[in-house]
Design a protein around this motif. Structure first.
Motif, mmCIF file in Angstrom:
data_model
loop_
_atom_site.group_PDB
_atom_site.id
_atom_site.type_symbol
_atom_site.label_atom_id
_atom_site.label_comp_id
_atom_site.label_asym_id
_atom_site.label_seq_id
_atom_site.Cartn_x
_atom_site.Cartn_y
_atom_site.Cartn_z
ATOM 1 N N SER A 1 85.427 59.949 -1.220
ATOM 2 C CA SER A 1 84.253 59.738 -0.372
ATOM 3 C C SER A 1 83.714 58.330 -0.561
ATOM 4 N N LYS A 2 82.942 57.881 0.441
ATOM 5 C CA LYS A 2 82.274 56.585 0.337
ATOM 6 C C LYS A 2 80.775 56.825 0.239
ATOM 7 N N ALA A 3 80.164 56.237 -0.800
ATOM 8 C CA ALA A 3 78.744 56.470 -1.052
ATOM 9 C C ALA A 3 77.970 55.164 -1.090
ATOM 10 N N LEU A 4 76.783 55.179 -0.501
ATOM 11 C CA LEU A 4 75.833 54.086 -0.614
ATOM 12 C C LEU A 4 74.742 54.511 -1.594
ATOM 13 N N ILE A 5 74.455 53.650 -2.563
ATOM 14 C CA ILE A 5 73.323 53.873 -3.458
ATOM 15 C C ILE A 5 72.359 52.714 -3.272
ATOM 16 N N THR A 6 71.195 52.981 -2.692
ATOM 17 C CA THR A 6 70.167 51.945 -2.660
ATOM 18 C C THR A 6 69.411 52.013 -3.985
ATOM 19 N N GLY A 7 69.114 50.854 -4.548
ATOM 20 C CA GLY A 7 68.546 50.839 -5.897
ATOM 21 C C GLY A 7 69.589 51.175 -6.944
ATOM 22 N N GLY A 8 70.843 50.803 -6.661
ATOM 23 C CA GLY A 8 71.966 51.261 -7.475
ATOM 24 C C GLY A 8 72.207 50.535 -8.784
ATOM 25 N N VAL A 9 71.464 49.457 -9.062
ATOM 26 C CA VAL A 9 71.587 48.853 -10.392
ATOM 27 C C VAL A 9 70.356 49.154 -11.244
ATOM 28 N N GLY A 10 69.484 50.008 -10.732
ATOM 29 C CA GLY A 10 68.351 50.470 -11.524
ATOM 30 C C GLY A 10 68.794 51.495 -12.550
ATOM 31 N N PHE A 11 67.836 52.043 -13.220
ATOM 32 C CA PHE A 11 68.080 52.986 -14.310
ATOM 33 C C PHE A 11 68.912 54.193 -13.847
ATOM 34 N N ILE A 12 68.379 54.985 -12.947
ATOM 35 C CA ILE A 12 69.089 56.188 -12.498
ATOM 36 C C ILE A 12 70.256 55.813 -11.588
ATOM 37 N N GLU B 1 65.911 45.177 8.025
ATOM 38 C CA GLU B 1 66.464 46.161 8.954
ATOM 39 C C GLU B 1 67.828 45.741 9.493
ATOM 40 N N ASP B 2 67.979 44.486 9.887
ATOM 41 C CA ASP B 2 69.257 44.035 10.453
ATOM 42 C C ASP B 2 70.394 44.189 9.449
ATOM 43 N N PHE B 3 70.127 43.806 8.213
ATOM 44 C CA PHE B 3 71.157 43.944 7.179
ATOM 45 C C PHE B 3 71.545 45.407 6.985
ATOM 46 N N MET B 4 70.540 46.271 6.853
ATOM 47 C CA MET B 4 70.819 47.689 6.619
ATOM 48 C C MET B 4 71.547 48.317 7.806
ATOM 49 N N HIS B 5 71.147 47.969 9.015
ATOM 50 C CA HIS B 5 71.796 48.524 10.204
ATOM 51 C C HIS B 5 73.258 48.105 10.276
ATOM 52 N N ASN B 6 73.518 46.839 10.029
ATOM 53 C CA ASN B 6 74.901 46.343 10.065
ATOM 54 C C ASN B 6 75.759 47.000 8.994
ATOM 55 N N LEU B 7 75.168 47.186 7.821
ATOM 56 C CA LEU B 7 75.897 47.819 6.717
ATOM 57 C C LEU B 7 76.250 49.269 7.064
ATOM 58 N N LEU B 8 75.287 49.997 7.614
ATOM 59 C CA LEU B 8 75.514 51.398 7.965
ATOM 60 C C LEU B 8 76.591 51.534 9.047
ATOM 61 N N LEU B 9 76.573 50.637 10.003
ATOM 62 C CA LEU B 9 77.588 50.669 11.068
ATOM 63 C C LEU B 9 78.971 50.322 10.540
ATOM 64 N N LYS B 10 79.015 49.322 9.679
ATOM 65 C CA LYS B 10 80.295 48.804 9.196
ATOM 66 C C LYS B 10 80.963 49.763 8.212
ATOM 67 N N GLU B 11 80.184 50.307 7.293
ATOM 68 C CA GLU B 11 80.780 51.031 6.160
ATOM 69 C C GLU B 11 81.041 52.510 6.443
ATOM 70 N N LYS B 12 80.295 53.092 7.378
ATOM 71 C CA LYS B 12 80.506 54.510 7.723
ATOM 72 C C LYS B 12 80.489 55.396 6.455
ATOM 73 N N PHE B 13 79.337 55.472 5.829
ATOM 74 C CA PHE B 13 79.193 56.184 4.560
ATOM 75 C C PHE B 13 79.272 57.699 4.754
ATOM 76 N N ASP B 14 79.848 58.365 3.759
ATOM 77 C CA ASP B 14 79.783 59.822 3.702
ATOM 78 C C ASP B 14 78.449 60.266 3.107
ATOM 79 N N TYR B 15 78.062 59.608 2.014
ATOM 80 C CA TYR B 15 76.842 59.992 1.298
ATOM 81 C C TYR B 15 75.933 58.781 1.131
ATOM 82 N N ILE B 16 74.644 59.003 1.343
ATOM 83 C CA ILE B 16 73.646 57.967 1.116
ATOM 84 C C ILE B 16 72.639 58.510 0.102
ATOM 85 N N TYR B 17 72.597 57.847 -1.048
ATOM 86 C CA TYR B 17 71.635 58.205 -2.095
ATOM 87 C C TYR B 17 70.514 57.163 -2.056
ATOM 88 N N TYR B 18 69.346 57.571 -1.595
ATOM 89 C CA TYR B 18 68.258 56.616 -1.395
ATOM 90 C C TYR B 18 67.349 56.595 -2.613
#
Length: 312
Positions: free
Chosen positions: A2-13, A59-76
């Protein structure tokens, strides 16, 4: 895989989640502006993840990323995770903690992106000092700060986007998460990370209140396992408490930690802070209902935390 996006992914959790997903052989993309997270948290997996130093408010960066990467899971997980900071900077924290979340959900809806799950991380702060005890997911809500208001609004948006638009969504409410990689250098960081730093560096610890305030501490490894289970094994747009289901006075936790470290903490007592919660404990029946059981006791978690901090 699967392909996953983690926003805040270098933080603690987020960094613990990234490590676990890499072990599971998932493809991991991280977006983090490094305002609270640290790149060293993913240093050992940096060649196995894709990292973007960017704010989720673009917003533009996030929109382009979501379109390009086609994530299965998004952990916000991206958030200004500080109650105190939200009181000082309510508008800025609102942009991160609510506006960016709704914007992402709306882009997923408007573009019919075929995700498997959007998971939003909320907080036990939404319960405030409401009388219900322990806190079930259906307990009264009493958000006392801009942070708590934004978290509650964002989780409701997450669940309602699931129900109204048939997007697979879920929200979780973290109680007091602790463990290695918590940043102790921020006055807004978790209390145990500050206690750890004070023990290690023989510095005084400021205790707000008399220490009788209770918390439901949950070790970060348990939290990450719960996140993955909830995102991959549940279908309903709903909210889950993530906690141990135990209630421990802060002063007792400190004494346990002193015994583990073999060091006496120098405590300076001050008045309780505005917006701080007196009693906190989760009912985790719903989480157990999907087959999840925490593996880490408070003593074992603190022992592991102290070992990590002593060696790093």
């Amino acid at each position: 895989m699967s392909k996953a996006l983690i926003t805040g992914g270098v933080g603690f959790i987020g960094s613990f989640l990234a490590h676990k997903l890499v072990v599971n052989e998932d493809e991991v993309v991280i977006v983090d502006d490094l305002s609270m997270g640290r790149l060293e948290n993913i240093a050992d997996i940096q060649d196995e993840v894709t990292f973007y130093k960017h704010t989720v408010c673009d917003e533009d960066f996030m929109h382009n990323l979501l379109l390009k990467e086609k994530f299965d899971y998004i952990y916000y997980l991206a958030a200004v995770s500080s109650v105190a900071d939200s009181v000082v900077r309510p508008w800025y924290t609102h942009l991160v903690n609510q506006e960016s979340v709704v914007n992402t959900l709306e882009f997923i809806r408007a573009n019919n992106l075929p995700i498997k799950k959007f998971l939003f991380t909320s907080s036990a702060a939404v319960y405030g000092n409401a009388a219900d005890f322990p806190k079930t997911e259906d307990s009264h809500i009493d958000p006392l700060t801009p942070y708590a208001i934004d978290k509650y609004a964002s989780e409701r948006y997450t669940i309602d986007y699931g129900r109204l638009y048939n997007i697979p969504t879920v929200a979780v409410r973290f109680f007091n998460v602790y463990g290695p990689r918590q940043n102790p250098n921020s006055e807004y960081s978790g209390v145990l990370s500050i206690v750890t730093k004070c023990l290690k560096e023989n510095k005084p610890f400021t205790l707000y209140g008399d220490g009788s305030q209770t918390r439901d501490f949950v070790y970060v490894e348990d939290v990450v396992d719960a996140l993955i289970k909830i995102s991959t094994e549940t279908d309903e747009p709903t909210v889950y408490n993530i906690a141990n289901g135990d209630e421990t006075p802060l002063i007792d936790v400190i004494h346990t930690y002193e015994n583990i470290a073999g060091i006496k903490l120098n405590i300076i007592q001050k008045e309780a802070r505005q917006g701080d919660i007196n009693k906190s404990r989760a009912d985790v029946s719903k989480l157990k209902g999907i087959g999840f059981k925490p593996q880490w006791s408070l003593h074992d978690g603190l022992t592991n935390y102290w070992k990590y901090y002593s060696e790093n």
